[in-house]
Scaffold this active site. Structure first.
Site, PDB file in Angstrom:
ATOM      1  CG  HIS A  37       7.922 -29.263   1.530  1.00 37.07           C
ATOM      2  ND1 HIS A  37       8.405 -30.207   1.380  1.00 37.07           N
ATOM      3  CD2 HIS A  37       8.446 -28.648   2.915  1.00 37.07           C
ATOM      4  CE1 HIS A  37       9.405 -30.574   2.196  1.00 37.07           C
ATOM      5  NE2 HIS A  37       9.476 -29.497   2.994  1.00 37.07           N
ATOM      6  CD  GLU A  70      -3.210   0.179   2.149  1.00 36.19           C
ATOM      7  OE1 GLU A  70      -4.026  -0.792   2.070  1.00 36.19           O
ATOM      8  OE2 GLU A  70      -3.334   1.182   3.159  1.00 36.19           O
ATOM      9  CE  LYS A 107     -11.048   3.060   3.680  1.00 40.03           C
ATOM     10  NZ  LYS A 107     -10.661   3.607   4.878  1.00 40.03           N
TER      11      LYS A 107
HETATM   12  O1  PA5 Z   1      -3.017   1.804   5.769  1.00 36.41           O
HETATM   13  C1  PA5 Z   1      -4.161   2.352   5.437  1.00 36.41           C
HETATM   14  O2  PA5 Z   1      -4.396   3.769   5.568  1.00 36.41           O
HETATM   15  C2  PA5 Z   1      -5.468   1.625   5.434  1.00 36.41           C
HETATM   16  O3  PA5 Z   1      -5.168   0.327   5.067  1.00 36.41           O
HETATM   17  C3  PA5 Z   1      -6.347   1.654   6.641  1.00 36.41           C
HETATM   18  O4  PA5 Z   1      -5.910   1.169   7.602  1.00 36.41           O
HETATM   19  C4  PA5 Z   1      -7.801   0.851   6.240  1.00 36.41           C
HETATM   20  O5  PA5 Z   1      -8.252   1.266   5.000  1.00 36.41           O
HETATM   21  C5  PA5 Z   1      -8.738   1.095   7.269  1.00 36.41           C
HETATM   22  O6  PA5 Z   1      -8.866   2.361   7.659  1.00 36.41           O
HETATM   23  P1  PA5 Z   1      -9.384   3.176   8.887  1.00 36.41           P
HETATM   24  O7  PA5 Z   1      -8.488   2.458  10.213  1.00 36.41           O
HETATM   25  O8  PA5 Z   1      -9.743   4.326   8.722  1.00 36.41           O
HETATM   26  O9  PA5 Z   1     -10.995   2.321   9.158  1.00 36.41           O
END
Ligand code: PA5
Length: 448
Positions: free
Chosen positions: A322, A293, A436
């Protein structure tokens, strides 16, 4: 203690002289490092690298310790609601710092410390079955969302709140909730404020996937009686190590530089992290999100379309020998493998003999299972090397709270450095945000 990082097998001269990085890159990357370090310092001053300060949170540690004491004996289970960066860290902590199958241990064997269940998804079967299994009267629910508005987590919250209220009543249900979210913004903060529900802050300058060492990971860690001060001390040690000015002495920065270089000059688009320890299985999943990410970006820092990023893969040794290792050794030359070697099991569990043992098994008795695991790591590393496959190895003394904090911060800092080498912003996630928004739209949320 400093983490040892051995990158010998990333370089052509240690492999088959054909594949791998050119050894001349030691000098080239080393020379460029001063600029990379200066850029990280510049962005840190601009407020981008907030996670680097997380080793130093004495007030939060004190508050968590006092709060945990106040919970004493009230709960058998902790149920965490969260997704992505709001869940993967706690999962990794549980896997690393509690014995295997923790939730199946009796309360007596757990010494009264709660079990931990995480609901990440909105698969109704998982949610339904989990709520069937847990006793709401003995469950503390930690709702975690930095934004406070993620559809999956908020939907879980509504279902779980009703489940709590049916069991204990409306007023008492609030005492079963603890919220972790932004200090000011979002729906969850409003709920916590309006209903006076215990809440902890996610610092606004720390992104979701960098937040395991904030209240996001530390609330579950405290409830499960983990040594949160040691976790943070390990993180602080990693930050100190990552401040070294020479690339050769800065393992986290070197990891980032070599992974980037392997992709840039050897088309190694796939970055595998492979701990030889079941305790770090979920850690590899946590790393996967952090690396993917943070570095998978459409545009570079100047806003030009670039479509950059490595594909992280998690594996566990010896199990994946394996499974995926055949591909790593014989498939396309598009991977780097990072082994994580844990040194504390070398002498553990001596394999017994038996009178009727066939001669071909005689090599096993008297050796420890830990020695077998370590031999498998060496064998896989050598098999990869002999076939011209790039790998490096991180060595860890043990998997306790200190070393885990150190390891997590090592990879967080490495990700921060990698953002500069890849020339992308490692702290945004426009692709996730787009998903989202489209979910809100599909579900008819007002304003979308
Ligand atoms: O790293 C990130 O920003 C995302 O993976 C968030 O952790 C994830 O989308 C969850 O978001 P939130 O903590 O706002 O619910």
């Amino acid at each position: 203690m400093t983490l040892r990082y051995d990158d010998t097998f990333m370089f052509r001269d240690a492999l088959d002289q054909v594949h791998g990085l050119d050894p001349a890159l030691h000098a080239t990357l080393g020379a460029r490092f001063a600029d990379v370090r200066a850029e990280v310092a510049r962005r840190t001053a601009g407020g981008d690298y907030g996670f680097m300060k997380l080793g130093d949170q004495p007030a939060l540690v004190r508050r968590l310790q006092q709060w945990r004491t106040s919970l004493h004996g009230r709960f058998d289970h902790l149920l965490v609601l969260g997704i992505g960066g709001s869940a993967l860290g706690a999962k990794a902590l549980l896997n690393a710092l509690k014995p295997p199958a923790w939730n199946e241990w009796s309360a007596q064997h757990r010494n009264g410390v709660p079990t931990l269940t995480l609901l990440e998804n909105v698969d109704p079967i998982t949610v339904h079955e989990t709520l069937q299994r847990l006793d709401p009267r003995r469950t503390l629910v930690n709702v975690i969302s930095k934004s406070g508005g993620t559809a999956e987590t908020l939907a879980q919250y509504l279902v779980v709140r009703q489940w709590l209220e049916h069991a204990v009543g409306e007023a008492a249900a609030r005492q079963h909730l603890v919220i972790t979210t932004d200090p000011d913004k979002g729906a969850l903060r409003a709920i916590a404020r309006d209903e006076q529900i215990t809440a902890f802050d996610v610092p606004p300058d720390v992104g979701g996937r960098f937040s395991v060492l904030t209240a996001v990971g530390l609330v579950p860690a405290a409830v499960l009686d983990m040594d949160i001060a040691a976790l943070l001390a390990g993180a602080a040690a990693a930050v100190r190590d990552a401040d070294a000015t020479e690339l050769a002495a800065n393992a986290a920065a070197r990891y980032a530089a070599l992974q980037w270089q392997a992709q840039a000059s050897r088309a190694a688009n796939v970055h595998v992290v492979m701990p030889y320890s079941d305790r770090l299985k979920e850690f590899a999943e946590w790393y996967r999100q952090l690396w993917a990410e943070s570095l998978g970006k459409k545009v570079d820092r100047a806003g030009r379309e670039a479509n950059r990023g490595p594909t992280p893969v998690g594996a566990v040794g010896a199990t994946d020998q394996h499974s995926q290792v055949q591909l790593f050794i014989a498939g396309p030359f598009d991977k780097t493998i990072t082994f994580i070697r844990v040194m504390d099991t070398a002498d553990m569990l001596v394999i017994p003999s038996r009178p009727e043992l066939p001669a071909e098994l005689a090599y096993l008795p008297g050796k420890s299972m830990g020695a077998l695991l370590d031999a498998e790591l060496h064998a896989t590393r050598e098999a990869l090397r002999s076939q011209g496959r790039m790998s490096s190895t991180l060595e860890l003394g043990t998997v306790d709270a200190f070393h885990l904090g150190q390891l997590m911060m090592f990879f967080q800092v490495a990700t921060g450095y990698a953002g500069v080498w890849y020339d992308v912003n490692p702290f945004d996630q426009p692709g996730v945000e787009l998903g989202k928004v489209l979910t809100f739209k599909a579900m008819g949320r007002a304003g979308y």
